[in-house]
Design an enzyme around this catalytic site. Structure first.
Site, PDB file in Angstrom:
ATOM      1  N   ASN A 159       1.078  -5.525  33.136  1.00  0.00           N
ATOM      2  CA  ASN A 159       2.213  -4.601  33.280  1.00  0.00           C
ATOM      3  C   ASN A 159       3.038  -4.790  34.547  1.00  0.00           C
ATOM      4  OD1 ASN A 159       0.098  -3.549  34.802  1.00  0.00           O
ATOM      5  ND2 ASN A 159       0.838  -1.440  34.548  1.00  0.00           N
ATOM      6  N   THR A 185      -2.825 -13.059  30.500  1.00  0.00           N
ATOM      7  CA  THR A 185      -2.201 -14.021  29.587  1.00  0.00           C
ATOM      8  C   THR A 185      -0.763 -13.590  29.296  1.00  0.00           C
ATOM      9  OG1 THR A 185      -4.304 -14.718  28.695  1.00  0.00           O
ATOM     10  CG2 THR A 185      -2.361 -15.012  27.277  1.00  0.00           C
ATOM     11  N   GLU A 255      -8.892  -1.914  40.555  1.00  0.00           N
ATOM     12  CA  GLU A 255      -7.855  -0.912  40.287  1.00  0.00           C
ATOM     13  C   GLU A 255      -7.769  -0.806  38.775  1.00  0.00           C
ATOM     14  OE1 GLU A 255      -6.932   0.105  44.242  1.00  0.00           O
ATOM     15  OE2 GLU A 255      -6.571   1.031  42.289  1.00  0.00           O
ATOM     16  N   CYS A 289      -0.510   2.356  35.052  1.00  0.00           N
ATOM     17  CA  CYS A 289      -1.813   2.997  35.243  1.00  0.00           C
ATOM     18  C   CYS A 289      -1.607   4.398  35.823  1.00  0.00           C
ATOM     19  CB  CYS A 289      -2.676   2.180  36.199  1.00  0.00           C
ATOM     20  SG  CYS A 289      -1.918   1.982  37.812  1.00  0.00           S
ATOM     21  N   THR A 290      -0.518   4.557  36.594  1.00  0.00           N
ATOM     22  CA  THR A 290      -0.211   5.834  37.257  1.00  0.00           C
ATOM     23  C   THR A 290       0.688   6.729  36.420  1.00  0.00           C
ATOM     24  OG1 THR A 290       1.570   4.623  38.298  1.00  0.00           O
ATOM     25  CG2 THR A 290      -0.435   4.986  39.623  1.00  0.00           C
ATOM     26  N   GLU A 382      -6.832   6.982  27.659  1.00  0.00           N
ATOM     27  CA  GLU A 382      -5.626   6.428  28.285  1.00  0.00           C
ATOM     28  C   GLU A 382      -4.811   5.729  27.208  1.00  0.00           C
ATOM     29  OE1 GLU A 382      -4.444   3.654  32.070  1.00  0.00           O
ATOM     30  OE2 GLU A 382      -5.923   2.788  30.674  1.00  0.00           O
TER      31      GLU A 382
HETATM   32  P1  NAP Z   1      -7.142  -5.916  30.833  1.00  0.00           P
HETATM   33  O1  NAP Z   1      -7.091  -6.189  29.400  1.00  0.00           O
HETATM   34  O2  NAP Z   1      -8.313  -5.334  31.431  1.00  0.00           O
HETATM   35  O3  NAP Z   1      -6.783  -7.334  31.569  1.00  0.00           O
HETATM   36  C1  NAP Z   1      -6.616  -7.358  32.947  1.00  0.00           C
HETATM   37  C2  NAP Z   1      -6.896  -8.782  33.424  1.00  0.00           C
HETATM   38  O4  NAP Z   1      -8.285  -9.079  33.250  1.00  0.00           O
HETATM   39  C3  NAP Z   1      -6.138  -9.857  32.642  1.00  0.00           C
HETATM   40  O5  NAP Z   1      -5.789 -10.887  33.511  1.00  0.00           O
HETATM   41  C4  NAP Z   1      -7.193 -10.333  31.654  1.00  0.00           C
HETATM   42  O6  NAP Z   1      -6.944 -11.632  31.170  1.00  0.00           O
HETATM   43  C5  NAP Z   1      -8.410 -10.327  32.567  1.00  0.00           C
HETATM   44  N1  NAP Z   1      -9.686 -10.354  31.873  1.00  0.00           N
HETATM   45  C6  NAP Z   1      -9.952 -10.057  30.582  1.00  0.00           C
HETATM   46  N2  NAP Z   1     -11.277 -10.226  30.338  1.00  0.00           N
HETATM   47  C7  NAP Z   1     -11.847 -10.642  31.514  1.00  0.00           C
HETATM   48  C8  NAP Z   1     -13.166 -10.984  31.924  1.00  0.00           C
HETATM   49  N3  NAP Z   1     -14.194 -10.948  31.082  1.00  0.00           N
HETATM   50  N4  NAP Z   1     -13.369 -11.355  33.218  1.00  0.00           N
HETATM   51  C9  NAP Z   1     -12.341 -11.413  34.090  1.00  0.00           C
HETATM   52  N5  NAP Z   1     -11.055 -11.109  33.766  1.00  0.00           N
HETATM   53  C10 NAP Z   1     -10.826 -10.726  32.496  1.00  0.00           C
HETATM   54  O7  NAP Z   1      -5.917  -4.965  31.272  1.00  0.00           O
HETATM   55  P2  NAP Z   1      -4.377  -5.109  30.854  1.00  0.00           P
HETATM   56  O8  NAP Z   1      -4.265  -4.786  29.394  1.00  0.00           O
HETATM   57  O9  NAP Z   1      -3.833  -6.399  31.339  1.00  0.00           O
HETATM   58  O10 NAP Z   1      -3.740  -3.940  31.698  1.00  0.00           O
HETATM   59  C11 NAP Z   1      -3.762  -2.623  31.250  1.00  0.00           C
HETATM   60  C12 NAP Z   1      -4.888  -1.850  31.883  1.00  0.00           C
HETATM   61  O11 NAP Z   1      -4.860  -2.087  33.283  1.00  0.00           O
HETATM   62  C13 NAP Z   1      -4.714  -0.351  31.725  1.00  0.00           C
HETATM   63  O12 NAP Z   1      -5.954   0.252  31.521  1.00  0.00           O
HETATM   64  C14 NAP Z   1      -4.153   0.101  33.063  1.00  0.00           C
HETATM   65  O13 NAP Z   1      -4.410   1.419  33.392  1.00  0.00           O
HETATM   66  C15 NAP Z   1      -4.835  -0.846  33.986  1.00  0.00           C
HETATM   67  N6  NAP Z   1      -4.035  -1.030  35.208  1.00  0.00           N
HETATM   68  C16 NAP Z   1      -4.484  -0.458  36.331  1.00  0.00           C
HETATM   69  C17 NAP Z   1      -3.711  -0.582  37.492  1.00  0.00           C
HETATM   70  C18 NAP Z   1      -4.153   0.011  38.792  1.00  0.00           C
HETATM   71  O14 NAP Z   1      -3.591  -0.393  39.834  1.00  0.00           O
HETATM   72  N7  NAP Z   1      -5.073   0.954  38.799  1.00  0.00           N
HETATM   73  C19 NAP Z   1      -2.520  -1.270  37.500  1.00  0.00           C
HETATM   74  C20 NAP Z   1      -2.126  -1.828  36.306  1.00  0.00           C
HETATM   75  C21 NAP Z   1      -2.889  -1.706  35.135  1.00  0.00           C
HETATM   76  P3  NAP Z   1      -6.224 -11.788  29.716  1.00  0.00           P
HETATM   77  O15 NAP Z   1      -4.863 -11.200  29.869  1.00  0.00           O
HETATM   78  O16 NAP Z   1      -6.219 -13.259  29.521  1.00  0.00           O
HETATM   79  O17 NAP Z   1      -7.077 -11.056  28.735  1.00  0.00           O
HETATM   80  O1  G3P Z   2       0.236   0.238  36.694  1.00  0.00           O
HETATM   81  C1  G3P Z   2       0.682  -0.313  37.863  1.00  0.00           C
HETATM   82  C2  G3P Z   2       0.426   0.584  38.932  1.00  0.00           C
HETATM   83  O2  G3P Z   2       0.046  -0.099  39.950  1.00  0.00           O
HETATM   84  C3  G3P Z   2       1.519   1.571  39.024  1.00  0.00           C
HETATM   85  O3  G3P Z   2       2.510   1.221  39.840  1.00  0.00           O
HETATM   86  O4  G3P Z   2       4.563   1.735  41.001  1.00  0.00           O
HETATM   87  O5  G3P Z   2       4.428   2.094  38.555  1.00  0.00           O
HETATM   88  O6  G3P Z   2       3.221   3.608  40.076  1.00  0.00           O
HETATM   89  P1  G3P Z   2       3.759   2.224  39.879  1.00  0.00           P
END
Ligand code: NAP
Ligand code: G3P
Length: 481
Positions: A159, A185, A255, A289-290, A382
């Site tokens: 994102n 990816t 995070e 995420c926020t 979520e």
């Molecule tokens: P995700 O599916 O967990 O993927 C995040 C990253 O992890 C991607 O680069 C993914 O690669 C990689 N990954 C997948 N399986 C893995 C493994 N077994 N070992 C190591 N890395 C692996 O999350 P997303 O769909 O990209 O993002 C959405 C989620 O992220 C939401 O839950 C959101 O709340 C959270 N998020 C949190 C924050 C924060 O700062 N708290 C910020 C942004 C997003 P691939 O893409 O190749 O699968």
């Molecule tokens: O999901 C990404 C997170 O880091 C939120 O950033 O700036 O949209 O609150 P922001």
């Protein structure tokens, strides 16, 4: 644009390479038909070679003067800003972010990288004298410096493909670490473009190596590799929990997901509350995420609040990111299926549909649900999509209890004119941060950013990220008495 994004090579040891496996990963656009690009699917051997390359140059990189490191980061920031349009176009194509949001993400990243260099340039170690402790001697001088951990594995989510990658690479590099960069990816095309800018900036070869391929295929291998010194991960809670389990003794910063509540008290300024809840819940289709992912509102202002939210939801711009819309198609059909299932479950269990519940492929129209109760999935899950549940509460205590009942603990918003009540509630909430009369959000980027419970481990924000990627090194001078 698309044709130039096929067969994107990976960047290792300052060279652009194709995987000997011949395997590539196809990148589908969230809103366009067909494949918009491909990236290399690295084998474990190639990933291991990338880690070796980063390890080999780490000690040399750590010795490069801080000013030289800073100058290289400034050059990288300049190169990124110089390709702002191209980078924004690529982000729009592969993660469906509007051009406006994508461009501001590049600008935010430029500022982030520069601030990180300046933060390090203005951070010094400390010295201590032995005679501060009973029996200690003043001729014992302790010099406490911070040293790099080694090779950092930086894993970013889809994102914020540019900002949430640079927010790991910049603090890692300025503090003398080298990096294995694993972009999401759906975000890898933007990640590779970041490396093109990085290459033009003139960093030594091997200081950052990008490893592309599905995380589910290559992720565990990277995390478990003995020469990875620390993992900085941003992504989903499930992926993060798995990662923490297999990381062993490595320090990790996670995070993760969120279910941030917007708590609206009976004395709230409803105009302010509505404005912040709408942008907090629906910008980039709630794929933050926020994002505000539930409203906890006092009964006696609920009807008024819901009517005002409805009016604003119906004004939201919905459609293709190419037309600058706020609510855009979700990252993929799996995500859209998940969001639709939450809406269906809530309506089956008696929630009131105030707006939305219309779907066109990956595009879910902004949906507002009232009279949501605890037995409905949407009260806890979520969605990472444009659906907002409204839960009515009878008191602050009930709002606090519901807020803390979530497995998540990223942020929360409190809308009230009563600052004492605001701080009372804020102190009770189990979250990394509380926003009073404002939407939940990360930043400004020098602020600490953290989640507790299922929302994460460790703290980001520029100074904290540098701390998380370094450790103390004590050198004691034993002077003659
Ligand atoms: P995700 O599916 O967990 O993927 C995040 C990253 O992890 C991607 O680069 C993914 O690669 C990689 N990954 C997948 N399986 C893995 C493994 N077994 N070992 C190591 N890395 C692996 O999350 P997303 O769909 O990209 O993002 C959405 C989620 O992220 C939401 O839950 C959101 O709340 C959270 N998020 C949190 C924050 C924060 O700062 N708290 C910020 C942004 C997003 P691939 O893409 O190749 O699968
Ligand atoms: O999901 C990404 C997170 O880091 C939120 O950033 O700036 O949209 O609150 P922001």
């Amino acid at each position: 644009m698309e044709s130039t994004l096929t067969a994107q090579r990976y960047y290792v040891n300052g060279e652009w390479k194709e995987s000997t496996t011949g395997n590539v990963v196809e990148i589908m656009s969230p809103y366009k038909e067909g494949v918009v690009g491909t990236v290399q699917a690295l084998s474990q051997e190639e990933a291991a070679a990338a880690i070796q390359s980063a390890k080999q140059v780490q000690k040399e990189w750590a010795k490069v003067s801080l000013q030289e490191k800073a100058d290289l980061l400034y050059k990288w920031a300049d190169e990124l800003l110089a390709m702002q349009d191209e980078l924004a176009q690529t982000m729009m194509l592969e993660v469906g972010k509007s051009l406006k949001d994508a461009k501001s993400e590049v600008q935010r990243t430029y500022d982030y990288i520069r601030y990180t260099a300046q933060e390090a340039l203005h951070t010094n170690g400390e010295s201590m004298r032995g005679d501060r402790f009973p029996g200690g001697s003043s001729s014992k001088v302790g010099i406490v410096d911070r040293v790099p951990l080694g090779v950092i594995l930086a894993i970013s989510p889809f994102n914020y493909p540019v900002n949430l990658s640079a927010s790991k690479l910049a603090p890692a590099l300025i503090s003398g670490n080298t990096v294995i960069f694993k972009p999401a990816t759906q975000g890898a095309l933007s990640g590779i473009k970041m490396m093109e800018a990085f290459d033009r900036a003139g960093f030594p070869a091997g200081v950052v190596n990008i490893v592309t391929g599905r995380g589910s295929v290559i992720g565990d291998f990277l995390v478990e590799h003995k020469d990875i010194s620390m993992v900085s991960f941003t992504g989903g809670t499930k992926t993060g929990e798995n990662l923490a389990k297999i990381a062993g003794m490595k320090p990790v910063v996670l995070e993760l997901g969120g279910k941030d509540p917007g708590i609206v008290r009976e004395d709230a300024d409803l105009d302010k509350a509505v404005k912040n809840i709408i942008s907090g819940a629906y910008s980039y289709s709630g794929q933050r995420c926020t994002a505000i992912k539930r409203v906890l509102v006092h009964d006696n202002v609920a009807n008024d609040l819901v009517a005002r939210l409805q009016a604003e939801v119906e004004k939201l711009a919905v459609g293709s990111p190419e037309d600058g819309n706020t609510v855009v198609p979700l990252i993929d059909s799996k995500s859209a299926d998940g969001v639709q299932a939450l809406i269906d479950d809530a309506l089956e269990k008696g929630a009131t549909l105030i707006a939305g519940n219309k779907r066109e492929g990956n595009l879910i129209h902004p949906t507002l649900l009232d009279h949501v109760t605890e037995d409905m999935e949407v009260a806890w899950v979520e969605p990472f999509g444009p659906v907002l549940p409204v839960i009515r509460v009878g008191s602050d205590e009930e709002a606090i209890e519901l807020a803390n009942k979530s497995e998540y603990g990223l942020q929360a918003s409190i809308f009230t004119r009563d600052v004492d009540k605001a701080f009372y509630i804020a102190n009770e909430l189990e979250t990394g941060a509380v926003q009073i009369n404002g939407r939940t959000e990360r930043g400004p980027d020098h602020f600490p950013f953290l989640g507790v419970k299922g929302s994460g481990m460790g703290t980001q924000g520029i100074a904290n990220s540098i701390l998380s990627m370094t450790r103390e090194k004590l050198t004691v001078l034993n002077l003659d008495k």
